[in-house]
Design a protein around this motif. Sequence first.
Motif, PDB file in Angstrom:
ATOM      1  N   UNK A  45       0.789  -1.229   0.000  1.00 43.81           N
ATOM      2  CA  UNK A  45       0.000   0.000   0.000  1.00 43.81           C
ATOM      3  C   UNK A  45       0.815   1.269   0.000  1.00 43.81           C
ATOM      4  N   UNK A  46       2.078   1.197  -0.425  1.00 45.87           N
ATOM      5  CA  UNK A  46       2.959   2.353  -0.452  1.00 45.87           C
ATOM      6  C   UNK A  46       3.320   2.728  -1.882  1.00 45.87           C
ATOM      7  N   UNK A  47       3.672   3.974  -2.092  1.00 46.53           N
ATOM      8  CA  UNK A  47       4.279   4.387  -3.348  1.00 46.53           C
ATOM      9  C   UNK A  47       5.428   5.355  -3.041  1.00 46.53           C
ATOM     10  N   UNK A  48       6.444   5.408  -3.899  1.00 47.79           N
ATOM     11  CA  UNK A  48       7.641   6.202  -3.596  1.00 47.79           C
ATOM     12  C   UNK A  48       7.485   7.672  -3.978  1.00 47.79           C
ATOM     13  N   UNK A  49       8.167   8.503  -3.224  1.00 47.61           N
ATOM     14  CA  UNK A  49       8.260   9.921  -3.550  1.00 47.61           C
ATOM     15  C   UNK A  49       9.717  10.336  -3.333  1.00 47.61           C
ATOM     16  N   UNK A  50      10.578  10.074  -4.332  1.00 45.49           N
ATOM     17  CA  UNK A  50      12.003  10.380  -4.167  1.00 45.49           C
ATOM     18  C   UNK A  50      12.271  11.888  -4.151  1.00 45.49           C
ATOM     19  N   UNK A  51      13.320  12.257  -3.435  1.00 43.37           N
ATOM     20  CA  UNK A  51      13.766  13.650  -3.458  1.00 43.37           C
ATOM     21  C   UNK A  51      14.402  13.934  -4.812  1.00 43.37           C
ATOM     22  N   UNK A  52      14.018  15.056  -5.412  1.00 45.41           N
ATOM     23  CA  UNK A  52      14.523  15.390  -6.741  1.00 45.41           C
ATOM     24  C   UNK A  52      15.908  16.015  -6.706  1.00 45.41           C
TER      25      UNK A  52
END
Length: 261
Positions: A45-52
Amino acid sequence: MYIRTLARPEAPWESLDVLAGPADGPVAFGGDLGPRSLLAAYRHGLYPFPAESAEHRIVNEIAYEDQVAAGRLPLIPGADEPFSIAWCSPDPRPVILVRQTRMPRGLRRQLRAATGWTTTADVCFERVVRECRAGRAERWLTDELLRGLCLLHELGHAHSVEVWEDGRLVGGAFGVRVGAVFSADSQFTLCSGAGKAAVADLARRFAEAGGVAVDVQRDGGHVRLLGARPLPRRSYVALLAAHDPGRPLPTAELPVRRLAD
């Protein structure tokens, strides 16, 4: 498309208590963006949000280091810079039940008139992902994440839908399938209505493949128009746990006008 089974990662993914995470913002940091980790995250139930950028990573560290130190936000091993990857699981989650997808009246009229528009699936996955990040100020679709998603696509777990106007790509959407749930990461549009048509087409194809719900991750008026409704995180995770493999996603080129019927 043939789906290759990936070995499920060992702890800590398996031991991560997603339901205990905050409703807004990250529920964990760290890990990596390889295909095994990505698939494990979506299954939980997770999705990634990488630092740009390094600046974004530093902002994450300043904002969340106290919560990590206190144990309220876990760190997933595997990252050289733990705060470079945030993992999100909103509560509630905006979800479109595929059998209840709605088509706004204006979009129906537009699609009936779009005689040159067609849709396909999995024809140019990487191109769709690149279009989804083109020109966006917040570039969470980093090169590393793009590579991981493309590997998931090659393994049969990530898919794209394309919208064409007389052979020109004008819209699309992509995401990751986990059994009966499709987690739609992003969409783009180069012609009015093409992005919404891509999401509606995705829901139609996914229903034909035995899917139940399209998770659109982030709430908003544009997805509400297509029938998205908030689903409690506990219910969303339970839906993922059913993990019905279903049937392959149909990929044939089809007229977009059928979505207006």
